[in-house]
Write an enzyme that holds these catalytic residues in place. Structure first.
Site, PDB file in Angstrom:
ATOM      1  NE  ARG A  69      -3.741   0.265   2.389  1.00 56.46           N
ATOM      2  CZ  ARG A  69      -3.820  -0.779   3.360  1.00 56.46           C
ATOM      3  NH1 ARG A  69      -2.468  -0.820   4.310  1.00 56.46           N
ATOM      4  NH2 ARG A  69      -4.658  -1.755   3.405  1.00 56.46           N
ATOM      5  NE  ARG A  93       0.544   7.537   9.371  1.00 53.46           N
ATOM      6  CZ  ARG A  93       0.847   8.224   8.489  1.00 53.46           C
ATOM      7  NH1 ARG A  93       1.038   9.485   8.774  1.00 53.46           N
ATOM      8  NH2 ARG A  93       1.131   7.876   7.067  1.00 53.46           N
ATOM      9  CE1 TYR A 114      21.961  13.112   4.324  1.00 51.63           C
ATOM     10  CE2 TYR A 114      22.752  11.745   2.969  1.00 51.63           C
ATOM     11  CZ  TYR A 114      23.052  12.646   3.786  1.00 51.63           C
ATOM     12  OH  TYR A 114      24.347  13.066   4.269  1.00 51.63           O
ATOM     13  NE  ARG A 167      29.914  26.154   4.000  1.00 53.96           N
ATOM     14  CZ  ARG A 167      30.769  25.478   3.087  1.00 53.96           C
ATOM     15  NH1 ARG A 167      31.350  24.314   3.833  1.00 53.96           N
ATOM     16  NH2 ARG A 167      31.170  25.931   2.113  1.00 53.96           N
ATOM     17  CE  LYS A 185      24.619  13.595   7.080  1.00 51.87           C
ATOM     18  NZ  LYS A 185      25.929  12.803   6.495  1.00 51.87           N
ATOM     19  CG  ASP A 258      25.112  20.227   7.057  1.00 47.60           C
ATOM     20  OD1 ASP A 258      26.040  19.586   6.738  1.00 47.60           O
ATOM     21  OD2 ASP A 258      23.909  19.998   6.541  1.00 47.60           O
ATOM     22  CG  ASN A 261      34.007  26.221   5.748  1.00 52.34           C
ATOM     23  OD1 ASN A 261      33.387  25.162   5.793  1.00 52.34           O
ATOM     24  ND2 ASN A 261      34.377  26.855   4.740  1.00 52.34           N
ATOM     25  CG  ASP A 280      29.249  12.616   7.718  1.00 50.12           C
ATOM     26  OD1 ASP A 280      29.885  11.560   7.215  1.00 50.12           O
ATOM     27  OD2 ASP A 280      28.182  12.688   6.845  1.00 50.12           O
ATOM     28  CG  ASP A 281      29.226  18.314   6.948  1.00 49.84           C
ATOM     29  OD1 ASP A 281      28.547  17.699   6.128  1.00 49.84           O
ATOM     30  OD2 ASP A 281      29.106  18.658   7.930  1.00 49.84           O
ATOM     31  CB  ALA A 314      39.523  25.895   0.298  1.00 51.84           C
ATOM     32  CD  GLU A 316      32.226  22.118   7.558  1.00 48.12           C
ATOM     33  OE1 GLU A 316      31.858  20.941   7.850  1.00 48.12           O
ATOM     34  OE2 GLU A 316      31.553  23.250   7.321  1.00 48.12           O
ATOM     35  CB  ALA A 317      33.374  18.707   1.572  1.00 50.69           C
ATOM     36  CG  ASN A 398      24.777  16.512  -1.823  1.00 53.42           C
ATOM     37  OD1 ASN A 398      24.373  15.927  -2.712  1.00 53.42           O
ATOM     38  ND2 ASN A 398      25.679  16.008  -0.818  1.00 53.42           N
ATOM     39  CG  ASN A 443      24.847   9.365   0.100  1.00 57.47           C
ATOM     40  OD1 ASN A 443      25.041   9.496   1.090  1.00 57.47           O
ATOM     41  ND2 ASN A 443      23.646   9.561  -0.671  1.00 57.47           N
TER      42      ASN A 443
END
Length: 555
Positions: A69, A93, A114, A167, A185, A258, A261, A280-281, A314, A316-317, A398, A443
């Site tokens: 369903r 629920r 996500y 961010r 996450k 997030d 920086n 994680d970033d 330049a 965090e990632a 992203n 990802n």
């Protein structure tokens, strides 16, 4: 009727001695809690004994029918935001059903819960708000954070994802609207790695926002003030970290998500030796990107030390990826300074270190200052294809609208020569010559759920993120031929388990694990701990009932 009443009383009185009864409530409250609600899947016996008879239509459904369903309803929806509201409504629920359908169709549903849809949901969080999820701590709560943490009803939290909303993805400062990120996450903690949802706590630290539109938005749910950047902010984060570990233990995993920086790097340096924490970033993105590069190595037969890496931005990632690439080169014997010379960091002001600007840097500079469209322009991609036999292009920003280029542009302009990966998913690309490419999605969900599972299972206080090779090894030859640098998303559950096993093996071998006795077969041990999505019976088996109740039911 009298016997049924006696039976209900007997069930309540013997609840502590029966293996399968773990309910504090009876009747309608069972259906109002997502943890205990099974919808129409409550059996007739459960309905009669738990006070649910007549509160549901007479039919008893299986979870399979409920999932069918769900899929049908979702298929009738065209708008991604509407899909997000519907899917997350199921979580509110019926928790078991939510994770069942998410795991069954993770490839199609991950972009909904996500990236990229979660970015849209965050930007409209005030308009679509239905029910609060997670813990909200504001700058006004300073001095009372521990008492707020005490209000969270779950006693055994082992994983926390926290943001201050400064961010959010590529969308900027969304303040308290950023809560959608920790919620999303932690959904993946459970869907991808089988971590119990009651062990997961999403947190939003609200210290205001510098987003002028939100400060004028009547639906905004946070503090109407500019972002507090004073010492009070840093004191609040200190108090939060202490409150979480005082309540749940020093080994509680805390994932930063997030942050701006400067604060992201500050907190990583400040807390990594004191708490079980990671960003994680910075670290997760770096591990996923390096895994993609290691997969590409299998295609081009060229060691990572012979590459030159150009970063657009330049933040965090980018800095996290660059540092991990340098570490990977050092492990192959390349001196650090030589490895660093292969890294080019380029932002809106040009090169961070003055060097000769070859063609692609000049084109990138023009693209950035044009201020319109995707930053990996046709000229940039074409230049990559000209100077490289097999250019590697990662458009990792992203959501999808913020990606530096599309998969179609990358494959088309390079005539299928490039190895491409993106942060958000793109559809397969078919070139005029008939070749079809399925791009990989870089990802972070390939990394952080498995890491968390390994750390939690080992009861360690150390985060170990040096496992890109484990991820790269799980990419099949067929996936590489199709243009993917990562395993199919449909396999992410197994990917997470294998990463968790590698993490556990490392922690035990280095005396950093505190779950004793040490499991001989760590994979078997971890698999036994996975949370299951099938419904449990709320009634004990007849052999588990006390003798008095057994006689009553037999009569």
């Amino acid at each position: 009727a009298n016997m049924l009443t006696q039976l209900k009383l007997a069930v309540k009185s013997c609840a502590s001695t029966c293996r399968y009864i773990h309910l504090k409530e009876m009747g309608k409250p069972l259906m109002l809690s997502p943890r205990t609600n099974k919808g129409m899947a409550f059996t007739l016996e459960e309905r009669q004994i738990l006070g649910l008879h007549g509160l549901l239509p007479p039919k008893v459904e299986t979870q399979d029918i409920q999932a069918l369903r769900f899929k049908k309803n979702l298929g009738d929806m065209a708008n991604d935001l509407v899909k997000y509201i519907y899917v997350m409504g199921i979580q509110e629920r019926n928790e078991k059903l939510f994770y069942r359908v998410l795991r069954d169709d993770i490839e199609r549903l991950m972009p909904i819960v996500y990236t990229p849809t979660v970015g849209l949901a965050c930007s409209q969080y005030g308009q679509i708000f239905r029910r609060p999820k997670g813990l909200f701590i504001s700058i006004l709560d300073q001095g009372h954070v521990r008492s707020i943490v005490e209000n969270w009803p779950e006693p055994d939290v082992q994983a926390v994802v926290v943001t201050d909303g400064e961010r959010i993805l590529g969308l900027g400062d969304l303040g308290v609207y950023g809560m959608g990120i920790p919620v999303g996450k932690l959904c993946l903690y459970t869907a991808c790695a089988g971590i119990k949802p009651q062990m997961c706590l999403p947190v939003c630290i609200d210290v205001g926002t510098d987003n002028k539109d939100l400060l004028k938005d009547p639906f905004y749910l946070g503090l109407y003030q500019k972002r507090d950047r004073s010492q009070r902010y840093y004191d609040l984060i200190d108090e939060f970290m202490e409150a979480i570990t005082d309540k749940y233990g020093q080994g509680t995993l805390i994932q930063f998500e997030d942050f701006g920086n400067h604060n992201a790097f500050t907190f990583l340096k400040k807390y990594r030796e004191k708490y079980c924490t990671f960003n994680d970033d910075i670290q997760g993105t770096a591990a996923v990107a390096l895994a993609g590069l290691l997969s590409a190595r299998r295609v081009i037969n060229k060691p990572i030390s012979e590459h030159c890496f150009l970063f657009l931005g330049a933040g965090e990632a980018a800095l996290g990826i660059a540092n991990l690439i340098v570490m990977a080169m050092k492990e192959t014997g390349v001196p650090q300074e030589e490895a660093q010379r292969k890294i080019w960091m380029f932002d809106k002001d040009g090169l961070l270190v003055l060097r000769i600007k070859f063609k692609i840097l000049i084109l990138t500079y023009k693209a950035i200052h044009a201020g319109a469209g995707r930053l990996f322009t046709r000229e940039v991609i074409s230049a990559m294809g000209t100077i490289n036999e097999r250019p590697i292009i990662f458009a990792l920003s992203n959501p999808t609208t913020k990606a530096e280029c599309s998969a179609e542009d990358a494959y088309t302009i390079t005539e299928g020569k490039c190895l491409f990966a993106s942060g958000s998913p793109f559809d397969p690309v078919t070139l005029p010559d008939g070749r079809t490419f399925k791009s990989g999605q870089g990802n972070n969900a390939y990394i952080f759920p498995g890491v968390a599972l390994g750390v939690i299972s080992s009861k360690s206080c150390i985060i170990f993120l040096n496992h890109p090779q484990t991820l790269a090894e799980q990419v099949t030859d067929k996936e590489l031929e199709e243009g993917g640098l990562y395993p199919h998303m449909s396999n992410i559950h197994e990917v997470s388990i294998r990463i968790a096993v590698k993490v556990a093996e490392f922690l035990y071998s280095n005396k950093m694990a505190f779950q004793y006795p040490e499991p001989k077969n760590k994979e078997e041990y971890i698999r036994r701990k996975l949370w299951r999505t099938d419904y449990e019976s709320f009634l004990p088996d007849v052999y588990d009932w006390p003798e008095s109740v057994t006689k009553m039911t037999n009569n």
